[in-house]
Scaffold this motif. Structure first.
Motif, PDB file in Angstrom:
ATOM      1  N   TYR A  72       0.841  -1.194   0.000  1.00  0.00           N
ATOM      2  CA  TYR A  72       0.000   0.000   0.000  1.00  0.00           C
ATOM      3  C   TYR A  72       0.884   1.255   0.000  1.00  0.00           C
ATOM      4  O   TYR A  72       2.084   1.180   0.285  1.00  0.00           O
ATOM      5  CB  TYR A  72      -0.929  -0.001   1.221  1.00  0.00           C
ATOM      6  N   ILE A  94      -8.040  -2.762  -7.058  1.00  0.00           N
ATOM      7  CA  ILE A  94      -6.952  -1.800  -7.237  1.00  0.00           C
ATOM      8  C   ILE A  94      -6.259  -2.218  -8.529  1.00  0.00           C
ATOM      9  O   ILE A  94      -5.801  -3.356  -8.651  1.00  0.00           O
ATOM     10  CB  ILE A  94      -5.970  -1.849  -6.058  1.00  0.00           C
ATOM     11  N   TYR A 134      -3.613  -1.517 -11.957  1.00  0.00           N
ATOM     12  CA  TYR A 134      -2.423  -0.855 -12.476  1.00  0.00           C
ATOM     13  C   TYR A 134      -2.130  -1.305 -13.898  1.00  0.00           C
ATOM     14  O   TYR A 134      -2.383  -2.449 -14.260  1.00  0.00           O
ATOM     15  CB  TYR A 134      -1.168  -1.212 -11.648  1.00  0.00           C
ATOM     16  N   ASP A 136      -1.398   3.815 -11.956  1.00  0.00           N
ATOM     17  CA  ASP A 136      -2.725   3.620 -11.349  1.00  0.00           C
ATOM     18  C   ASP A 136      -3.790   3.807 -12.415  1.00  0.00           C
ATOM     19  O   ASP A 136      -3.785   4.814 -13.132  1.00  0.00           O
ATOM     20  CB  ASP A 136      -3.007   4.662 -10.254  1.00  0.00           C
TER      21      ASP A 136
END
Length: 192
Positions: free
Chosen positions: A44, A86, A88, A108
């Motif tokens: 994180y 999440i 990427y 991101d």
């Protein structure tokens, strides 16, 4: 179909909604064959780490009638599907990220679909399809430009500035020229 689903379910810790997550991953793998499910360490922004499920690999896009594979990683936290994945873009060493409305400079993925995530209305396959459509309009990566050499290699310069000649006796010798094309004086010749 069930064996693949069961294998994925076994990978997932009990803290996940295992049946639901395994089923979504399985369906995603049917549609996106170049993705691989992995349990891996996620770091994180605050430096803490946690082992999470991820889908890593490439998704195919069509950009200007050409097909490209975009490398991505989609992380599923234990709170999935309540929380959005999440995501990427993961360029290889020869690629660079093109920062834009939907991708940050560190890769991101910032799609509205993720920001407006709602359990029961959003799912993994739809997310991947949105990525394909969005990246087909504006790819998030490109190949690194290779800098042009400032000058030709030594070998090329040597060949441009030298010449092999023969003497009347049949022996060979090498003449060198200066950068402006003038011959280097005879004392600097090399016999072969």
């Amino acid at each position: 179909m069930t064996s693949c689903n069961n294998a994925i379910k076994k990978m997932l810790p009990k803290t996940y909604l295992r049946n639901h997550v395994a089923r979504e991953i399985h369906v995603a793998l049917i549609h996106f064959k170049d993705l691989v499910p992995l349990m891996d360490k996620y770091t994180y922004n605050d430096g803490t780490t946690k082992v999470l499920m991820s889908l890593t690999g490439t998704i195919p896009i069509l950009f200007k009638d050409m097909s490209y594979n975009i490398p991505i990683c989609v992380w599923l936290e234990e709170s999935y599907p309540q929380s959005a994945p999440i995501c990427y873009v993961k360029p290889t060493w020869e690629m660079m990220i093109l920062q834009g409305n939907y991708v940050s400079s560190n890769g991101d993925i910032l799609l509205p679909y993720l920001q407006e995530w709602k359990q029961g209305k959003c799912d993994l396959v739809s997310l991947l399809q949105v990525m394909v459509a969005t990246f087909g309009d504006l790819p998030p990566i490109c190949m690194q430009p290779h800098p042009q050499p400032a000058q030709a290699s030594c070998s090329l310069q040597f060949h441009k500035q030298s010449q092999v000649l023969s003497r009347p006796d049949g022996s060979l010798y090498l003449t060198l020229s200066t950068e402006d094309g003038q011959s280097v004086p005879q004392g600097n010749e090399t016999s072969c």
